[in-house]
Design an enzyme around this catalytic site. Structure first.
Site, PDB file in Angstrom:
ATOM      1  N   PRO A  22     -16.344  56.686   6.158  1.00  0.00           N
ATOM      2  CA  PRO A  22     -15.472  56.736   4.979  1.00  0.00           C
ATOM      3  C   PRO A  22     -15.292  55.321   4.429  1.00  0.00           C
ATOM      4  O   PRO A  22     -14.941  54.412   5.197  1.00  0.00           O
ATOM      5  CB  PRO A  22     -14.146  57.271   5.537  1.00  0.00           C
ATOM      6  CG  PRO A  22     -14.189  57.066   7.012  1.00  0.00           C
ATOM      7  CD  PRO A  22     -15.612  56.885   7.431  1.00  0.00           C
ATOM      8  N   ALA A  24     -13.347  53.559   1.218  1.00  0.00           N
ATOM      9  CA  ALA A  24     -12.522  53.740   0.025  1.00  0.00           C
ATOM     10  C   ALA A  24     -13.189  53.074  -1.178  1.00  0.00           C
ATOM     11  O   ALA A  24     -13.666  51.952  -1.093  1.00  0.00           O
ATOM     12  CB  ALA A  24     -11.136  53.155   0.270  1.00  0.00           C
ATOM     13  N   GLN A  76     -10.978  62.883   5.438  1.00  0.00           N
ATOM     14  CA  GLN A  76     -10.151  61.964   6.230  1.00  0.00           C
ATOM     15  C   GLN A  76      -8.762  61.831   5.613  1.00  0.00           C
ATOM     16  O   GLN A  76      -8.646  61.531   4.416  1.00  0.00           O
ATOM     17  CB  GLN A  76     -10.781  60.575   6.331  1.00  0.00           C
ATOM     18  CG  GLN A  76     -10.011  59.729   7.337  1.00  0.00           C
ATOM     19  CD  GLN A  76     -10.355  58.270   7.314  1.00  0.00           C
ATOM     20  OE1 GLN A  76     -10.188  57.600   6.306  1.00  0.00           O
ATOM     21  NE2 GLN A  76     -10.836  57.759   8.434  1.00  0.00           N
ATOM     22  N   CYS A 106      -7.038  51.919   9.381  1.00  0.00           N
ATOM     23  CA  CYS A 106      -7.018  51.146   8.127  1.00  0.00           C
ATOM     24  C   CYS A 106      -6.097  49.923   8.274  1.00  0.00           C
ATOM     25  O   CYS A 106      -4.931  50.050   8.649  1.00  0.00           O
ATOM     26  CB  CYS A 106      -6.536  52.017   6.974  1.00  0.00           C
ATOM     27  SG  CYS A 106      -6.446  51.067   5.441  1.00  0.00           S
ATOM     28  N   LYS A 145     -10.259  58.654  13.931  1.00  0.00           N
ATOM     29  CA  LYS A 145     -11.034  57.406  13.843  1.00  0.00           C
ATOM     30  C   LYS A 145     -10.065  56.253  14.093  1.00  0.00           C
ATOM     31  O   LYS A 145      -9.084  56.105  13.362  1.00  0.00           O
ATOM     32  CB  LYS A 145     -11.676  57.275  12.452  1.00  0.00           C
ATOM     33  CG  LYS A 145     -12.455  55.984  12.232  1.00  0.00           C
ATOM     34  CD  LYS A 145     -13.255  56.069  10.930  1.00  0.00           C
ATOM     35  CE  LYS A 145     -14.062  54.817  10.635  1.00  0.00           C
ATOM     36  NZ  LYS A 145     -13.291  53.751   9.983  1.00  0.00           N
TER      37      LYS A 145
HETATM   38  C1  LIG Z   1     -14.279  48.561   1.305  1.00  0.00           C
HETATM   39  C2  LIG Z   1     -14.021  49.330   2.575  1.00  0.00           C
HETATM   40  C3  LIG Z   1     -13.302  50.508   2.520  1.00  0.00           C
HETATM   41  C4  LIG Z   1     -13.060  51.251   3.687  1.00  0.00           C
HETATM   42  N1  LIG Z   1     -12.374  52.420   3.605  1.00  0.00           N
HETATM   43  C5  LIG Z   1     -12.149  53.159   4.739  1.00  0.00           C
HETATM   44  C6  LIG Z   1     -11.476  54.404   4.695  1.00  0.00           C
HETATM   45  O1  LIG Z   1     -11.097  54.915   3.629  1.00  0.00           O
HETATM   46  N2  LIG Z   1     -11.263  55.049   5.870  1.00  0.00           N
HETATM   47  C7  LIG Z   1     -11.688  54.529   7.083  1.00  0.00           C
HETATM   48  O2  LIG Z   1     -11.485  55.140   8.125  1.00  0.00           O
HETATM   49  N3  LIG Z   1     -12.342  53.372   7.135  1.00  0.00           N
HETATM   50  C8  LIG Z   1     -12.610  52.685   6.009  1.00  0.00           C
HETATM   51  N4  LIG Z   1     -13.312  51.519   6.077  1.00  0.00           N
HETATM   52  C9  LIG Z   1     -13.888  51.122   7.381  1.00  0.00           C
HETATM   53  C10 LIG Z   1     -15.279  51.741   7.571  1.00  0.00           C
HETATM   54  O3  LIG Z   1     -15.225  53.154   7.636  1.00  0.00           O
HETATM   55  C11 LIG Z   1     -15.941  51.226   8.849  1.00  0.00           C
HETATM   56  O4  LIG Z   1     -15.102  51.539   9.924  1.00  0.00           O
HETATM   57  C12 LIG Z   1     -16.173  49.719   8.820  1.00  0.00           C
HETATM   58  O5  LIG Z   1     -16.722  49.309   7.572  1.00  0.00           O
HETATM   59  C13 LIG Z   1     -17.098  49.303   9.952  1.00  0.00           C
HETATM   60  O6  LIG Z   1     -18.368  49.930   9.835  1.00  0.00           O
HETATM   61  P1  LIG Z   1     -19.652  49.141   9.240  1.00  0.00           P
HETATM   62  O7  LIG Z   1     -19.751  47.850  10.026  1.00  0.00           O
HETATM   63  O8  LIG Z   1     -20.818  50.060   9.473  1.00  0.00           O
HETATM   64  O9  LIG Z   1     -19.385  48.899   7.797  1.00  0.00           O
HETATM   65  C14 LIG Z   1     -13.560  50.775   4.934  1.00  0.00           C
HETATM   66  C15 LIG Z   1     -14.304  49.594   4.979  1.00  0.00           C
HETATM   67  C16 LIG Z   1     -14.546  48.872   3.830  1.00  0.00           C
HETATM   68  C17 LIG Z   1     -15.384  47.618   3.918  1.00  0.00           C
END
Ligand SMILES: Cc1cc2nc3c(=O)[nH]c(=O)nc-3n(C[C@H](O)[C@H](O)[C@H](O)COP(=O)(O)O)c2cc1C
Length: 330
Positions: A22, A24, A76, A106, A145
């Site tokens: 997810p 945002a 979510q 978050c 999560k």
């Molecule tokens: C801009 C942005 C928005 C995010 N929005 C959410 C969200 O809405 N819900 C959530 O559980 N995690 C959110 N995350 C976290 C990601 O789901 C993920 O846990 C995090 O980016 C680590 O994974 P990655 O290294 O593959 O990016 C967000 C991360 C970023 C960078």
């Protein structure tokens, strides 16, 4: 070891076992369909406010839209009131989502100060009540999560994952980094993910620090998780999951021509316009184009121009010119 073995969250098969995180502002329905078409095993909405669902907030309802060809799709939710979270989960179950996920990671100030998201990592008693209430409210699979902890050096995973499992969640998604450590690759603690995988009996999905295809393979190998969740890598490369699968199978990631990348962006522009109308969609596309072209020469000039256009034809013209010039230079 067959790391691409499918697994189930409750009764929902996750095949292949690599899923879109997810994010945002990015993982809206058109983007989820795009990533799904590159073989994601599961896609997630961005976090949806349980209060927003309860009070029928129009902006929240925009986030709830999904299409059949995204399935399986997980909704979510975030919040800190067990009853409101249970209400939202039940509403989303009725709308046809396949899985409910609760956000306990978050780090945004606005969310944390309301006692939701990663603030819950500090409150095991409330975690228990929330999982209990949502579990009772829905029949579809339920997941949580969460991050490793709040303060640097803290690890609440052992305590919380046992609470979450014993209250009936069907899978746990672990982002192995604390809130204080933010998003720093060198602070990602995959060992903490491995420890959870070894101690719970529900499936575990590992998340965090997936930048290249090789990271997906390493995450499976190091942690033994059932699934891997990729976030930012898919934002710049919606084909990332397909590429990771090919890399695991053959040792070679996907290599797309610029013309193929252009076609993927064009497809997203068209889907965004169908979903949100031309004006809103063109604005939405700005951030996507920035990620898709990250690191390419001339991208600053492209960005300036893209930020000024309001019509599909103008945007397409800019993109075609940018990608065709690049292709000619290859
Ligand atoms: C801009 C942005 C928005 C995010 N929005 C959410 C969200 O809405 N819900 C959530 O559980 N995690 C959110 N995350 C976290 C990601 O789901 C993920 O846990 C995090 O980016 C680590 O994974 P990655 O290294 O593959 O990016 C967000 C991360 C970023 C960078």
């Amino acid at each position: 070891m067959n790391m691409l073995r499918s697994f189930k969250i409750g009764n929902v098969p996750i095949d292949p076992p690599i899923v879109l995180a997810p994010i945002a502002g990015f993982t809206d329905s058109p983007f989820r369909i795009l990533v799904k078409n590159f073989t994601a095993g599961l896609v997630y909405t961005e976090m949806i406010s349980s209060m927003g669902v309860f009070f029928k907030d129009a902006k929240t309802f925009e986030l709830i839209k999904f299409k059949e060809n995204e399935k399986p799709v997980s909704a979510q939710i975030f919040g800190n009131d067990p009853d409101k979270l249970a209400y939202a989960a039940s509403y989303l179950e009725e709308k046809g989502f396949d899985i409910i996920d609760i956000n306990m990671g978050c780090p945004a100030n606005k969310i944390v100060s309301s006692g939701a998201g990663s603030a819950l990592l500090k409150n095991p008693g409330l975690v228990k009540k929330i999982v209990q209430a949502v579990r009772t409210a829905v029949k579809i699979p339920l997941t949580v999560k969460l991050r490793k902890g709040f303060s640097s050096g803290e690890n609440v995973l052992f305590e919380l994952s046992h609470i979450i499992e014993s209250e009936g969640a069907d899978a746990i998604i672990i982002h192995g980094i604390t809130v204080e450590d933010g998003f720093k690759k060198d602070k990602e603690d995959w060992e903490s993910i491995r420890q959870v995988k070894e101690t719970v009996s529900v499936p575990v999905i590992g998340n965090g620090g997936i930048i290249k295809e090789t990271d997906v393979k390493n995450m499976f190998e190091i942690t033994g998780v059932d699934g891997v969740m990729a976030g930012r890598a898919c934002i710049g490369e919606p084909w990332f999951i397909k590429s990771a699968i090919q890399f695991i199978d053959t040792g070679i990631p996907l290599s797309l021509l610029l013309s193929e990348k252009l076609n993927i962006i064009v497809k997203l522009v068209e889907m965004e316009i169908d979903e949100k109308g031309e004006e809103n969609a063109i604005k939405e596309m700005r951030k996507f184009i920035q990620s898709f072209t990250f690191g390419m020469r001339g991208v600053a000039a492209l960005r300036d121009k893209v930020n000024k256009v309001g019509k599909k034809d103008e945007l397409m013209g800019l993109l075609r010119a940018f990608f065709e010039v690049k292709e000619a230079a290859v």
